[in-house]
Design an enzyme around this catalytic site. Sequence first.
Site, short mmCIF file in Angstrom:
data_model
loop_
_atom_site.label_atom_id
_atom_site.label_comp_id
_atom_site.label_asym_id
_atom_site.label_seq_id
_atom_site.Cartn_x
_atom_site.Cartn_y
_atom_site.Cartn_z
N ASP A 1 38.76 28.43 89.49
CA ASP A 1 38.69 27.56 90.66
C ASP A 1 39.76 26.48 90.48
OD1 ASP A 1 38.01 25.78 92.68
OD2 ASP A 1 36.15 25.13 91.72
N ASP B 1 39.27 29.90 98.18
CA ASP B 1 38.65 29.20 97.05
C ASP B 1 37.59 30.12 96.44
OD1 ASP B 1 37.96 27.13 95.26
OD2 ASP B 1 38.22 25.61 96.80
N HIS C 1 44.15 25.02 96.21
CA HIS C 1 44.39 23.77 95.48
C HIS C 1 44.82 24.04 94.04
CE1 HIS C 1 40.45 23.52 93.27
NE2 HIS C 1 39.96 24.11 94.33
N GLU D 1 41.64 18.42 95.45
CA GLU D 1 40.45 19.00 96.07
C GLU D 1 39.20 18.73 95.26
OE1 GLU D 1 37.35 21.96 97.02
OE2 GLU D 1 38.38 21.64 95.10
N GLU D 2 39.32 18.73 93.94
CA GLU D 2 38.14 18.59 93.09
C GLU D 2 37.49 17.21 93.19
OE1 GLU D 2 36.60 20.87 91.86
OE2 GLU D 2 37.95 22.54 91.43
N HIS E 1 32.42 26.38 87.93
CA HIS E 1 32.51 25.07 87.29
C HIS E 1 31.89 25.08 85.89
CE1 HIS E 1 33.53 22.13 90.79
NE2 HIS E 1 34.23 23.23 90.83
#
Length: 390
Positions: free
Chosen positions: A188, A243, A71, A222-223, A323
């Site tokens: 990410d 990922d 992504h 995606e997030e 994250h």
Amino acid sequence: MTISIDVTYLREQLKALLAIASPTGYTDEIVHYCSRELERLGLHPELTRRGAIRAIRQGSRRRGARAMVTHLDTLGAQVKFIKDNGRLELVPIGHWSARFAEGARVTIFSGKGSFRGTILPLKASGHTFNDEVDTLPVGWRYVELRIDAVTNSRDDTLALGIDIGDTVAIDPTPEFMDNGFINSRHLDDKAGVAIALAAIEALERTGATTPVDTHWLFTIAEEVGVGASSVITADVASMLTIDNGTTAPGQNSSEFGVTIAMADQSGPFDYHLTKKLVDLCRSEQIAFQKDVFRYYRSDSASAIEAGHDVRTSLVTFGVDASHGYERIHTDALVSVAKLVGAFAVSPVEIKRDLRAISGVEGFTHQPTEQADQPAPGPAAQTVVSHTVRD
């Protein structure tokens, strides 16, 4: 066939991707960049209406295709409210803590152009608030965005062209170290995109052939949980998601080698596809470990939830502080890229998957027989005999 990955190309692609802001909902420019690079590599990208990318590398047959998905979108923020002092209240794009937003340099994308700024806690000055700086709670209600422009009121900020709903991109601040470590936000999944591009480059450079078409997919939401819900075609039988893995206490992920996810919060990944990836790691001598993610979902989950009947799996590069203030190692990126390439060229073992629906003939089996166990050693035999005598 062992796939040789160009490490320099992989790292340079990651640098280029990190330089392009792409929080969910503001991904057009990175879609353009990725499309140009796919064309340069010899593929022909197709875009959905909103910008998800599909680039098909032809194999020996069309049906039963494999998909590799990453992504392009990242975490970010959005203007929730313009305060009386001219500063901005924010809500997150994606799931991440305001703890990691404090101090971040950002870009605000408004209808009249972009502005720079900083996310600060509401009580940011020790000279003014003393110990209250340390006791302020953590949360998006307790931070605000200070704009680098002359504004002291709500009207001033509105006059600049900044308004509710504007997108805020967080600076990645990447650092590529000589020892292979890479520190940056948004690894990410921009590292996953760089892995996919490096695998494509290797396949094209070596002229590798594949038993079925390979669909290289790059999603843009995606997030926020949408991901690969609408970019998969009926030809795809199996999907490999690339990922980040979570290296943290209680997890088995690593910043080195490949981490193969056995399950995430949406449930177990496909038994046969996951086993194939493990077998490929062993045969290609790629270091790997397995992990189960409890608070994690990926493009695989969005594909299944959208109704796509595909086998799904997840391979990850271990990220420390995912994250948050993320760190990876080049070793993991190269290892995952080798596995992706090896999977692309590997034989199709489940022939029945070439058809979406068929009879029970050829349907897979899973092992159920009792495992062989070694005979007890002398010490164990002694214990058994002693138990019998008692």
